[in-house]
Design an enzyme around this catalytic site. Structure first.
Site, mmCIF file in Angstrom:
data_model
loop_
_atom_site.group_PDB
_atom_site.id
_atom_site.type_symbol
_atom_site.label_atom_id
_atom_site.label_comp_id
_atom_site.label_asym_id
_atom_site.label_seq_id
_atom_site.Cartn_x
_atom_site.Cartn_y
_atom_site.Cartn_z
ATOM 1 N N GLU A 1 9.785 3.355 -12.214
ATOM 2 C CA GLU A 1 8.426 3.714 -12.986
ATOM 3 C C GLU A 1 9.106 3.661 -14.480
ATOM 4 O OE1 GLU A 1 5.454 6.050 -11.748
ATOM 5 O OE2 GLU A 1 5.856 5.369 -9.634
ATOM 6 N N LYS B 1 9.074 11.627 -15.131
ATOM 7 C CA LYS B 1 10.002 11.054 -15.989
ATOM 8 C C LYS B 1 9.247 10.486 -17.241
ATOM 9 C CE LYS B 1 11.896 7.023 -14.864
ATOM 10 N NZ LYS B 1 12.304 5.983 -14.317
ATOM 11 N N ARG C 1 15.702 19.303 -19.557
ATOM 12 C CA ARG C 1 16.241 17.905 -19.491
ATOM 13 C C ARG C 1 17.217 17.602 -20.235
ATOM 14 N NH1 ARG C 1 14.231 14.683 -15.332
ATOM 15 N NH2 ARG C 1 12.092 15.326 -14.973
ATOM 16 N N VAL D 1 0.747 -1.230 -0.036
ATOM 17 C CA VAL D 1 0.028 -0.011 0.060
ATOM 18 C C VAL D 1 0.943 1.096 -0.032
ATOM 19 C CG1 VAL D 1 -1.864 -1.155 1.112
ATOM 20 C CG2 VAL D 1 -0.090 0.143 2.373
ATOM 21 N N ALA E 1 18.265 3.963 2.300
ATOM 22 C CA ALA E 1 19.464 4.459 2.033
ATOM 23 C C ALA E 1 19.804 4.321 0.520
ATOM 24 C CB ALA E 1 20.316 3.480 2.710
ATOM 25 N N GLY F 1 15.268 18.987 -11.824
ATOM 26 C CA GLY F 1 15.149 18.397 -10.626
ATOM 27 C C GLY F 1 14.520 17.046 -10.665
ATOM 28 N N SER G 1 19.273 18.109 -14.385
ATOM 29 C CA SER G 1 17.818 18.072 -14.899
ATOM 30 C C SER G 1 17.248 19.392 -14.052
ATOM 31 C CB SER G 1 17.017 16.943 -14.678
ATOM 32 O OG SER G 1 16.636 16.627 -13.165
ATOM 33 N N CYS H 1 8.724 8.823 -4.642
ATOM 34 C CA CYS H 1 9.416 8.124 -3.708
ATOM 35 C C CYS H 1 10.800 9.092 -3.182
ATOM 36 C CB CYS H 1 10.165 6.738 -4.365
ATOM 37 S SG CYS H 1 9.084 5.495 -4.769
HETATM 38 N N1 LIG Z 1 5.871 3.754 -7.445
HETATM 39 C C1 LIG Z 1 7.145 3.098 -7.381
HETATM 40 O O1 LIG Z 1 7.932 3.178 -8.370
HETATM 41 C C2 LIG Z 1 7.673 2.574 -6.412
HETATM 42 C C3 LIG Z 1 8.841 1.665 -6.220
HETATM 43 C C4 LIG Z 1 9.386 1.128 -5.105
HETATM 44 C C5 LIG Z 1 8.661 1.122 -3.887
HETATM 45 N N2 LIG Z 1 7.509 1.795 -3.895
HETATM 46 C C6 LIG Z 1 6.787 1.663 -2.422
HETATM 47 O O2 LIG Z 1 5.624 0.942 -2.761
HETATM 48 C C7 LIG Z 1 4.463 1.411 -2.085
HETATM 49 C C8 LIG Z 1 3.438 1.546 -2.716
HETATM 50 O O3 LIG Z 1 3.608 2.548 -3.896
HETATM 51 P P1 LIG Z 1 2.643 2.645 -5.078
HETATM 52 O O4 LIG Z 1 3.415 3.558 -5.962
HETATM 53 O O5 LIG Z 1 2.404 1.272 -5.626
HETATM 54 O O6 LIG Z 1 1.297 3.220 -4.399
HETATM 55 P P2 LIG Z 1 -0.156 3.417 -5.061
HETATM 56 O O7 LIG Z 1 -0.760 4.575 -4.614
HETATM 57 O O8 LIG Z 1 0.041 3.230 -6.739
HETATM 58 O O9 LIG Z 1 -0.856 2.172 -4.925
HETATM 59 C C9 LIG Z 1 -1.224 1.670 -3.536
HETATM 60 C C10 LIG Z 1 -2.683 0.967 -3.524
HETATM 61 O O10 LIG Z 1 -2.920 0.593 -2.177
HETATM 62 C C11 LIG Z 1 -4.381 0.632 -2.113
HETATM 63 N N3 LIG Z 1 -4.589 0.703 -0.602
HETATM 64 C C12 LIG Z 1 -4.146 1.415 0.411
HETATM 65 N N4 LIG Z 1 -4.633 0.968 1.666
HETATM 66 C C13 LIG Z 1 -5.196 -0.166 1.441
HETATM 67 C C14 LIG Z 1 -5.940 -0.892 2.117
HETATM 68 N N5 LIG Z 1 -5.975 -0.943 3.479
HETATM 69 N N6 LIG Z 1 -6.588 -2.135 1.627
HETATM 70 C C15 LIG Z 1 -6.568 -2.316 0.404
HETATM 71 N N7 LIG Z 1 -5.883 -1.471 -0.544
HETATM 72 C C16 LIG Z 1 -5.269 -0.388 -0.128
HETATM 73 C C17 LIG Z 1 -4.570 2.083 -2.636
HETATM 74 O O11 LIG Z 1 -6.059 1.916 -2.994
HETATM 75 C C18 LIG Z 1 -3.865 1.952 -3.882
HETATM 76 O O12 LIG Z 1 -4.446 1.565 -5.096
HETATM 77 C C19 LIG Z 1 5.022 2.628 -1.194
HETATM 78 O O13 LIG Z 1 5.362 2.469 0.112
HETATM 79 C C20 LIG Z 1 6.239 3.044 -2.006
HETATM 80 O O14 LIG Z 1 6.965 4.072 -1.546
HETATM 81 C C21 LIG Z 1 7.153 2.527 -4.811
HETATM 82 O O1 LIG Z 2 20.455 10.966 -13.549
HETATM 83 C C1 LIG Z 2 19.224 11.192 -13.360
HETATM 84 C C2 LIG Z 2 18.389 10.253 -12.844
HETATM 85 C C3 LIG Z 2 17.022 10.445 -12.630
HETATM 86 N N1 LIG Z 2 16.328 11.939 -12.680
HETATM 87 C C4 LIG Z 2 15.065 12.175 -12.299
HETATM 88 O O2 LIG Z 2 14.766 11.678 -10.701
HETATM 89 C C5 LIG Z 2 13.688 11.026 -10.777
HETATM 90 C C6 LIG Z 2 13.403 9.603 -10.351
HETATM 91 O O3 LIG Z 2 13.852 8.952 -11.465
HETATM 92 P P1 LIG Z 2 13.764 7.246 -11.092
HETATM 93 O O4 LIG Z 2 14.641 6.939 -10.003
HETATM 94 O O5 LIG Z 2 14.634 6.735 -12.616
HETATM 95 O O6 LIG Z 2 12.439 6.863 -11.211
HETATM 96 P P2 LIG Z 2 11.685 6.461 -9.844
HETATM 97 O O7 LIG Z 2 10.550 5.542 -10.258
HETATM 98 O O8 LIG Z 2 11.441 7.495 -8.857
HETATM 99 O O9 LIG Z 2 12.569 5.198 -9.104
HETATM 100 C C7 LIG Z 2 13.374 5.536 -7.780
HETATM 101 O O10 LIG Z 2 12.273 5.493 -6.709
HETATM 102 C C8 LIG Z 2 11.882 4.073 -6.629
HETATM 103 C C9 LIG Z 2 10.808 4.131 -5.470
HETATM 104 O O11 LIG Z 2 11.399 3.952 -4.465
HETATM 105 C C10 LIG Z 2 13.011 3.148 -6.227
HETATM 106 O O12 LIG Z 2 12.276 1.835 -6.356
HETATM 107 C C11 LIG Z 2 13.867 3.172 -7.595
HETATM 108 O O13 LIG Z 2 15.005 2.204 -7.278
HETATM 109 C C12 LIG Z 2 14.171 4.472 -7.851
HETATM 110 O O14 LIG Z 2 15.374 4.660 -8.951
HETATM 111 C C13 LIG Z 2 12.843 11.433 -12.147
HETATM 112 O O15 LIG Z 2 12.348 12.597 -12.029
HETATM 113 C C14 LIG Z 2 13.914 11.552 -12.901
HETATM 114 O O16 LIG Z 2 13.775 12.253 -14.333
HETATM 115 C C15 LIG Z 2 17.585 12.853 -12.903
HETATM 116 O O17 LIG Z 2 17.095 14.067 -12.763
HETATM 117 N N2 LIG Z 2 18.692 12.424 -13.320
#
Ligand SMILES: NC(=O)c1ccc[n+]([C@@H]2O[C@H](COP(=O)([O-])OP(=O)(O)OC[C@H]3O[C@@H](n4cnc5c(N)ncnc54)[C@H](O)[C@@H]3O)[C@@H](O)[C@H]2O)c1
Ligand SMILES: O=c1ccn([C@@H]2O[C@H](COP(=O)(O)OP(=O)(O)O[C@H]3O[C@H](CO)[C@@H](O)[C@H](O)[C@H]3O)[C@@H](O)[C@H]2O)c(=O)[nH]1
Length: 491
Positions: free
Chosen positions: A164, A338, A454, A88, A221, A270, A268, A275
């Site tokens: 993403e 991005k 960018r 979640v 970290a 920023g 960039s 995350c």
């Molecule tokens: N987005 C990323 O790229 C990314 C990458 C790595 C880690 N994370 C981490 O993973 C977690 C999820 O991120 P996300 O981007 O998938 O979030 P998101 O908001 O896209 O999805 C979370 C989902 O959980 C559901 N939810 C919340 N509470 C609930 C409950 N009690 N029962 C059922 N459903 C419930 C919401 O409705 C939502 O659809 C976060 O902690 C985030 O920091 C995200």
């Molecule tokens: O050299 C770079 C690389 C990235 N970005 C920017 O940084 C942001 C984050 O990019 P990226 O890290 O590729 O995407 P996220 O999906 O946010 O992924 C990060 O955050 C996730 C959620 O925790 C982690 O799981 C991933 O490992 C971590 O890379 C974006 O706005 C990028 O455009 C820059 O400006 N310069």
């Protein structure tokens, strides 16, 4: 125990793709992804998935209805599962203790409470969400305080590292999978069970096992280190603009040191995304709570430099356009945080757009994936539009109607740029590099400006066409181009 059924609570950017790949690689396991949002689940069960992620459609198409299911029946999925991922959202708290910094664990807690209410038998509960260090302890407290006879739990930490836009590739070819657990016989057994799931496609050598707290902290970290690199190069981009050095050349020269490496050194406007900022703020808050103010201040700087970079870029646009953008028409190319995603969470484009709107500019916005409607007209139906939702949010403005009147959402870059004074590139979409800038130039008000946040365009070519070009971390050399970046440097 052999894991036959997995339930994932949370069908978002992590739960959806992660479980789709598990289903693809583990045909012997049934995976059910549940969510409290009926709309989200309906989309996962439709032809139009709720998130855009390259390669995801194919994976879902192959597994859905076979060993991959999306459902709102949370209780049943939990009861039937051997292993439950909690995936979640863990956003930054917006009120109360730790407001603006601490992670809000209310969704994790509510997931734990549902598990406690309905679970039967032995369950392995896995934290997939990014959480503060020792969050597993809080989850265990909720579970144990409500434990019924015949029910037992093991809690593991298994943070997700996907990015993403490249999620499927990251999941299929993960650098590493990290699993943290309790150092007891039961804990080690649970770790082995989860290792077994990943071993369906990840070589064992790439599966790291640690204690629970190391695993939780490693996730924070890793994001802090990645974001720190971006803030480091962005801070140097300001030095480049002031001196005539070129930040791409500096990044290349620095990154060629094998100890440093070339990745995440792209200067960039920023960093954005859901995350980096959230997780670093969380780390800062934890450090403050642990009475480690120097450590907190160190990581806070990564965020501060990011704010500085977004503000610096926005301010330079206004300064270059004769210090006023009131009633000027400005095209924003790219709104996602991005490329290759439709996600706008914490997108730097929001900051840039807000600054320009506050100064009275009229914005023409185009992003290839942020809004997709099934209509092809000059501009999109503005109802139900993510960009407008972001820019009219109460955090951004208290005059949402005025903001709406100042924005036009376009279906392509040519209509977005036509009749404008300036183009601002906020997302590095590949299609922007292939645009016909001769044609665009003809249809713009002169002098026509490009602000490349960018560093993706061919600046020399644009200058030859006649554009006044500004970018990040580089002074343009041709006379009349990019005069205003930074103070002239004299030795
Ligand atoms: N987005 C990323 O790229 C990314 C990458 C790595 C880690 N994370 C981490 O993973 C977690 C999820 O991120 P996300 O981007 O998938 O979030 P998101 O908001 O896209 O999805 C979370 C989902 O959980 C559901 N939810 C919340 N509470 C609930 C409950 N009690 N029962 C059922 N459903 C419930 C919401 O409705 C939502 O659809 C976060 O902690 C985030 O920091 C995200
Ligand atoms: O050299 C770079 C690389 C990235 N970005 C920017 O940084 C942001 C984050 O990019 P990226 O890290 O590729 O995407 P996220 O999906 O946010 O992924 C990060 O955050 C996730 C959620 O925790 C982690 O799981 C991933 O490992 C971590 O890379 C974006 O706005 C990028 O455009 C820059 O400006 N310069």
């Amino acid at each position: 125990m052999v894991i036959k059924k997995i339930c994932c609570i949370g069908a978002g950017y992590v739960g959806g793709p992660t479980c789709s790949v598990i289903a693809l690689k583990c045909p012997d396991i049934t995976v059910t992804v549940v969510d409290k949002s009926k709309e989200r689940i309906a989309q996962w069960n439709s032809e139009k998935l709720p998130i855009y992620e390259p390669g995801l459609d194919e994976v879902v198409r192959q597994c859905r209805g076979i060993n991959l299911f999306f459902s709102t029946n949370i209780a049943t999925a939990i009861k039937e599962a051997d292993l439950i991922f909690i995936s979640v959202n863990t956003p930054t708290k917006t009120f109360g203790n730790g407001k603006g910094r601490a992670a809000d664990l209310k969704y994790v807690e509510s997931a734990a409470r549902i598990i406690a209410d309905v679970a039967t038998g032995h369950k392995i509960v896995v934290e997939k969400s990014t959480v503060p260090v020792r969050a597993a302890e809080s989850i265990m407290n909720v579970l144990r305080a409500n434990q019924r006879s015949g029910v037992s739990y093991q809690i593991l930490s298994n943070p997700e590292f996907l990015s993403e836009g490249t999620a499927i590739d990251n999941l299929l070819n993960a650098d590493r999978v990290l699993i943290g657990g309790e150092d007891t016989n039961e804990g080690n057994a649970a770790v082995e069970e989860l290792c077994w799931v990943y071993e369906h496609w990840i070589p064992r050598i790439n599966i790291i096992t640690t204690n629970t707290w190391s695993s939780e902290l490693s996730k924070l970290a890793a994001n802090a280190f990645l974001a720190q690199r971006i803030s480091s190069i962005n801070s140097l981009s300001a030095v480049c603009e002031a001196t005539g050095a070129n930040v791409s050349e500096v990044a290349m020269a620095v990154g060629r040191d094998s100890r440093i490496g070339p990745k995440f050194l792209q200067a960039s406007v920023g960093f954005g995304g859901s995350c980096f900022q959230k997780d670093i703020l969380n780390l800062v808050y934890i450090c403050e709570c642990l009475n480690l103010p120097e450590v907190a201040a160190y990581w806070q700087q990564v965020i501060d430099i990011n704010e500085y970079q977004k503000s610096r870029f926005s301010a330079k646009i206004i300064e270059s356009l004769f210090n006023t953008v009131t009633d000027k028409q400005i095209a924003i190319l790219g709104f996602a945080f991005k490329k290759d995603t439709g996600d706008t969470r914490e997108s730097p484009a929001i900051h840039v757009a807000k600054t320009l709107l506050d100064e009275g500019a009229k914005l023409h916005i185009y992003d290839p994936k942020v809004v997709i409607f099934n209509i092809s007209c000059y501009y999109f139906n503005v109802e139900n539009c993510q960009i407008l939702e972001d820019l009219t949010h109460p955090y951004i403005t208290d005059e949402p109607e005025n903001v709406k009147d100042s924005i036009t959402i376009h279906s392509n870059a040519y209509s977005a740029t036509s009749g404008t004074h300036a183009i601002v590139v906020c997302t590095e979409w590949d299609e922007f590099t292939a645009l016909d800038f001769q044609k665009i130039y003809k249809n713009m008000i002169k002098p026509a400006y490009v602000f490349d946040g960018r560093m993706i365009l061919n600046h020399e070519e644009l200058a030859k066409i006649g554009f006044v070009v500004h970018t990040i971390g580089k002074r343009m050399s041709r006379t009349g181009i990019n005069r205003s970046w930074g103070t002239p440097y004299r030795v």
